[in-house]
Scaffold this motif. Structure first.
Motif, mmCIF file in Angstrom:
data_model
loop_
_atom_site.group_PDB
_atom_site.id
_atom_site.type_symbol
_atom_site.label_atom_id
_atom_site.label_comp_id
_atom_site.label_asym_id
_atom_site.label_seq_id
_atom_site.Cartn_x
_atom_site.Cartn_y
_atom_site.Cartn_z
ATOM 1 N N VAL A 191 0.839 -1.198 0.000
ATOM 2 C CA VAL A 191 0.000 0.000 0.000
ATOM 3 C C VAL A 191 0.875 1.248 0.000
ATOM 4 O O VAL A 191 0.627 2.190 -0.769
ATOM 5 N N LYS A 192 1.899 1.261 0.838
ATOM 6 C CA LYS A 192 2.789 2.436 0.910
ATOM 7 C C LYS A 192 3.489 2.699 -0.417
ATOM 8 O O LYS A 192 3.671 3.843 -0.813
ATOM 9 N N LYS A 193 3.870 1.641 -1.114
ATOM 10 C CA LYS A 193 4.576 1.790 -2.388
ATOM 11 C C LYS A 193 3.614 2.124 -3.532
ATOM 12 O O LYS A 193 3.856 3.040 -4.313
ATOM 13 N N THR A 194 2.511 1.392 -3.634
ATOM 14 C CA THR A 194 1.595 1.513 -4.767
ATOM 15 C C THR A 194 0.665 2.713 -4.651
ATOM 16 O O THR A 194 0.298 3.315 -5.660
ATOM 17 N N PHE A 195 0.299 3.076 -3.423
ATOM 18 C CA PHE A 195 -0.693 4.133 -3.218
ATOM 19 C C PHE A 195 -0.125 5.282 -2.381
ATOM 20 O O PHE A 195 -0.823 5.865 -1.556
ATOM 21 N N ARG A 196 1.136 5.582 -2.612
ATOM 22 C CA ARG A 196 1.839 6.623 -1.862
ATOM 23 C C ARG A 196 1.034 7.921 -1.768
ATOM 24 O O ARG A 196 0.948 8.548 -0.726
ATOM 25 N N GLU A 197 0.411 8.312 -2.901
ATOM 26 C CA GLU A 197 -0.327 9.574 -2.941
ATOM 27 C C GLU A 197 -1.648 9.517 -2.175
ATOM 28 O O GLU A 197 -2.258 10.546 -1.923
ATOM 29 N N LYS A 198 -2.062 8.346 -1.742
ATOM 30 C CA LYS A 198 -3.316 8.192 -1.005
ATOM 31 C C LYS A 198 -3.094 8.031 0.507
ATOM 32 O O LYS A 198 -4.056 7.841 1.252
#
Length: 177
Positions: free
Chosen positions: A167-174
């Protein structure tokens, strides 16, 4: 105004820990849903005889994160092609399930899963169940924020931590700042 979303995709400890860091997610509660036993316990759900799945129920701000974005994250952190299991966890209580709170969520989830299935991104069929939420039962207190309370637990290190990192890598902007 907050909204609710309810998802199950394996052990609720892992799903809870991976969804909590998202911006707009106000709370994540581990619990049980999708079965026919009133007031189930962890032990009863683990027996596989209640019909319930381990799920998480989120309260979120739709102005900050949409239901579709939550679906995208949820389907990234579990394998929707595994029938009644996720990784080492086996049984119908670990099934992939989206429990809609209203007609709009039901339609969005159905469309999302159809698009996912048609994308060709999986070798196997998507087996995620999509149904209306009847009743959500909050899990016992030791299961709430389990990863935060037990960060060195071997199960969490092996199964929750990779989901959190994804999640931290793929959805950093979220992520919440």
């Amino acid at each position: 105004m907050t909204a609710k979303a309810t998802f199950g995709g394996g052990c609720f400890w892992c799903i809870e820990a991976a969804l909590e860091p998202l911006d707009g997610v106000e709370s994540v509660t581990s619990g049980y849903a999708g079965g026919d036993t009133e007031n189930p316990t962890y032990r009863a759900v683990c027996s596989g005889n209640t019909g319930h799945a381990e799920v998480v129920q989120l309260e979120y701000e739709p102005e900050t994160i949409s239901y579709e974005e939550l679906l995208e994250v949820f389907f990234t952190i579990h394998d929707p092609t595994q029938l009644n299991r996720q990784g080492p966890d086996v049984g119908s209580q670990y099934r992939s399930i989206v429990l809609a709170h209203d007609d709009e969520q039901l339609e969005l989830a159905q469309s999302f899963v159809e698009a996912l299935a048609e994308s060709g991104g999986y070798d196997d069929d998507v087996v995620t169940e999509i149904e209306r939420l009847e009743t959500f039962y909050r899990a016992e207190e030791p299961h709430q924020d389990y990863f935060k309370k037990n960060p060195n637990d071997a199960y969490c290190s092996m199964h929750a931590q990779p989901k959190i990192e994804k999640v931290k890598k793929t959805f950093r902007e979220k992520l919440a700042v």
